[in-house]
Design a protein around this motif. Structure first.
Motif, PDB file in Angstrom:
ATOM      1  N   ALA A  88       0.821  -1.208   0.000  1.00 47.29           N
ATOM      2  CA  ALA A  88       0.000   0.000   0.000  1.00 47.29           C
ATOM      3  C   ALA A  88       0.858   1.262   0.000  1.00 47.29           C
ATOM      4  O   ALA A  88       0.429   2.310  -0.477  1.00 47.29           O
ATOM      5  CB  ALA A  88      -0.935   0.001   1.203  1.00 47.29           C
ATOM      6  N   ALA A  89       2.082   1.148   0.506  1.00 49.54           N
ATOM      7  CA  ALA A  89       2.996   2.290   0.551  1.00 49.54           C
ATOM      8  C   ALA A  89       3.895   2.364  -0.681  1.00 49.54           C
ATOM      9  O   ALA A  89       4.815   3.175  -0.727  1.00 49.54           O
ATOM     10  CB  ALA A  89       3.845   2.220   1.815  1.00 49.54           C
ATOM     11  N   GLY A  90       3.636   1.496  -1.659  1.00 52.96           N
ATOM     12  CA  GLY A  90       4.419   1.535  -2.891  1.00 52.96           C
ATOM     13  C   GLY A  90       5.659   0.670  -2.889  1.00 52.96           C
ATOM     14  O   GLY A  90       6.530   0.818  -3.748  1.00 52.96           O
ATOM     15  N   HIS A  91       5.744  -0.262  -1.938  1.00 50.86           N
ATOM     16  CA  HIS A  91       6.884  -1.178  -1.842  1.00 50.86           C
ATOM     17  C   HIS A  91       6.363  -2.614  -1.859  1.00 50.86           C
ATOM     18  O   HIS A  91       6.320  -3.285  -0.826  1.00 50.86           O
ATOM     19  CB  HIS A  91       7.677  -0.933  -0.549  1.00 50.86           C
ATOM     20  N   PRO A  92       5.946  -3.107  -3.025  1.00 51.16           N
ATOM     21  CA  PRO A  92       5.367  -4.449  -3.072  1.00 51.16           C
ATOM     22  C   PRO A  92       6.372  -5.533  -2.684  1.00 51.16           C
ATOM     23  O   PRO A  92       7.565  -5.425  -2.981  1.00 51.16           O
ATOM     24  CB  PRO A  92       4.934  -4.602  -4.530  1.00 51.16           C
ATOM     25  N   VAL A  93       5.869  -6.538  -1.985  1.00 48.47           N
ATOM     26  CA  VAL A  93       6.680  -7.689  -1.596  1.00 48.47           C
ATOM     27  C   VAL A  93       6.501  -8.768  -2.661  1.00 48.47           C
ATOM     28  O   VAL A  93       5.374  -9.110  -3.019  1.00 48.47           O
ATOM     29  CB  VAL A  93       6.266  -8.220  -0.214  1.00 48.47           C
ATOM     30  N   THR A  94       7.610  -9.281  -3.156  1.00 50.07           N
ATOM     31  CA  THR A  94       7.589 -10.374  -4.120  1.00 50.07           C
ATOM     32  C   THR A  94       7.741 -11.685  -3.359  1.00 50.07           C
ATOM     33  O   THR A  94       8.786 -11.929  -2.752  1.00 50.07           O
ATOM     34  CB  THR A  94       8.747 -10.233  -5.138  1.00 50.07           C
ATOM     35  N   PRO A  95       6.696 -12.529  -3.342  1.00 54.06           N
ATOM     36  CA  PRO A  95       6.785 -13.798  -2.615  1.00 54.06           C
ATOM     37  C   PRO A  95       7.843 -14.714  -3.229  1.00 54.06           C
ATOM     38  O   PRO A  95       8.124 -14.651  -4.425  1.00 54.06           O
ATOM     39  CB  PRO A  95       5.392 -14.413  -2.783  1.00 54.06           C
ATOM     40  N   ASP A  96       8.415 -15.563  -2.392  1.00 52.28           N
ATOM     41  CA  ASP A  96       9.401 -16.535  -2.860  1.00 52.28           C
ATOM     42  C   ASP A  96       9.133 -17.844  -2.132  1.00 52.28           C
ATOM     43  O   ASP A  96       9.180 -17.893  -0.903  1.00 52.28           O
ATOM     44  CB  ASP A  96      10.819 -16.040  -2.569  1.00 52.28           C
ATOM     45  N   ASP A  97       8.839 -18.900  -2.880  1.00 52.05           N
ATOM     46  CA  ASP A  97       8.559 -20.204  -2.275  1.00 52.05           C
ATOM     47  C   ASP A  97       9.660 -21.220  -2.571  1.00 52.05           C
ATOM     48  O   ASP A  97       9.423 -22.421  -2.544  1.00 52.05           O
ATOM     49  CB  ASP A  97       7.200 -20.716  -2.730  1.00 52.05           C
ATOM     50  N   ALA A  98      10.877 -20.734  -2.827  1.00 47.63           N
ATOM     51  CA  ALA A  98      11.982 -21.621  -3.172  1.00 47.63           C
ATOM     52  C   ALA A  98      12.424 -22.509  -2.008  1.00 47.63           C
ATOM     53  O   ALA A  98      13.032 -23.551  -2.232  1.00 47.63           O
ATOM     54  CB  ALA A  98      13.177 -20.814  -3.696  1.00 47.63           C
ATOM     55  N   LEU A  99      12.150 -22.101  -0.770  1.00 48.70           N
ATOM     56  CA  LEU A  99      12.493 -22.912   0.400  1.00 48.70           C
ATOM     57  C   LEU A  99      11.208 -23.514   0.963  1.00 48.70           C
ATOM     58  O   LEU A  99      10.440 -22.817   1.623  1.00 48.70           O
ATOM     59  CB  LEU A  99      13.186 -22.069   1.474  1.00 48.70           C
ATOM     60  N   PRO A 100      10.958 -24.799   0.713  1.00 50.58           N
ATOM     61  CA  PRO A 100       9.722 -25.416   1.212  1.00 50.58           C
ATOM     62  C   PRO A 100       9.571 -25.231   2.723  1.00 50.58           C
ATOM     63  O   PRO A 100      10.536 -25.370   3.480  1.00 50.58           O
ATOM     64  CB  PRO A 100       9.902 -26.894   0.855  1.00 50.58           C
ATOM     65  N   GLY A 101       8.373 -24.865   3.127  1.00 49.50           N
ATOM     66  CA  GLY A 101       8.090 -24.696   4.543  1.00 49.50           C
ATOM     67  C   GLY A 101       8.498 -23.351   5.112  1.00 49.50           C
ATOM     68  O   GLY A 101       8.350 -23.120   6.304  1.00 49.50           O
ATOM     69  N   THR A 102       9.027 -22.460   4.269  1.00 48.01           N
ATOM     70  CA  THR A 102       9.446 -21.145   4.735  1.00 48.01           C
ATOM     71  C   THR A 102       8.687 -20.071   3.974  1.00 48.01           C
ATOM     72  O   THR A 102       8.793 -19.978   2.755  1.00 48.01           O
ATOM     73  CB  THR A 102      10.967 -20.942   4.514  1.00 48.01           C
ATOM     74  N   ALA A 103       7.920 -19.266   4.706  1.00 54.22           N
ATOM     75  CA  ALA A 103       7.211 -18.147   4.087  1.00 54.22           C
ATOM     76  C   ALA A 103       8.180 -16.978   4.028  1.00 54.22           C
ATOM     77  O   ALA A 103       8.701 -16.527   5.053  1.00 54.22           O
ATOM     78  CB  ALA A 103       5.981 -17.785   4.909  1.00 54.22           C
ATOM     79  N   ARG A 104       8.446 -16.506   2.818  1.00 53.58           N
ATOM     80  CA  ARG A 104       9.381 -15.398   2.674  1.00 53.58           C
ATOM     81  C   ARG A 104       9.085 -14.623   1.402  1.00 53.58           C
ATOM     82  O   ARG A 104       8.376 -15.088   0.512  1.00 53.58           O
ATOM     83  CB  ARG A 104      10.826 -15.868   2.683  1.00 53.58           C
ATOM     84  N   GLY A 105       9.654 -13.427   1.346  1.00 53.42           N
ATOM     85  CA  GLY A 105       9.500 -12.590   0.174  1.00 53.42           C
ATOM     86  C   GLY A 105      10.571 -11.522   0.185  1.00 53.42           C
ATOM     87  O   GLY A 105      11.345 -11.390   1.143  1.00 53.42           O
ATOM     88  N   TYR A 106      10.608 -10.753  -0.893  1.00 45.59           N
ATOM     89  CA  TYR A 106      11.610  -9.700  -1.048  1.00 45.59           C
ATOM     90  C   TYR A 106      10.929  -8.372  -1.310  1.00 45.59           C
ATOM     91  O   TYR A 106       9.914  -8.309  -1.991  1.00 45.59           O
ATOM     92  CB  TYR A 106      12.549 -10.027  -2.219  1.00 45.59           C
TER      93      TYR A 106
END
Length: 120
Positions: A88-106
């Motif tokens: 919403a502040a103009g900094h979208p998070v790009t999800p990354d599911d490369a590590l199974p079982g770990t919720a993360r993004g950039y």
């Protein structure tokens, strides 16, 4: 044998004059309080953000280029909610599911530095 004890802080670079944008992102959105730099270092510009668990310093770099591969990885308590706030502040998070079982993004900070966010 002497060994490492802990990581004291991570420093990222930013262009001259970026302090207000850094404050808006790191304090305003990520919730890291700003701390005063020692006077001898304050004259160089930049800003420091520190909590009990995280110390992230931003320094001025004359020929600034954002860190696109090297990055800090920050543990967060609610990745989905933080993603909505950042987006919403103009900094979208790009999800990354490369590590199974770990919720993360950039997410990119205001200067294009890569920040990894990991669900604690």
């Amino acid at each position: 044998m002497p060994g490492l004890v802990a990581l004291d802080h991570v420093q990222l670079a930013m262009p001259a004059g970026g302090e207000d944008a850094a404050r808006a992102f790191y304090t305003g959105l990520l919730g890291l309080p700003e701390v005063a730099k020692p006077p001898v270092l304050a004259a160089r510009g930049g800003c420091w953000f520190e909590s009990a668990a995280v110390k992230l310093h931003l320094g001025i770099e004359a020929d600034f280029r954002p860190a696109r591969k090297a990055h800090p990885a920050l543990l967060v308590d609610d990745l989905a909610a933080l993603g909505v706030l950042l987006g919403a502040a103009g900094h979208p998070v790009t999800p990354d599911d490369a590590l199974p079982g770990t919720a993360r993004g950039y997410v990119d900070d205001p200067f294009g530095n890569r920040i990894e966010l990991i669900q604690a």
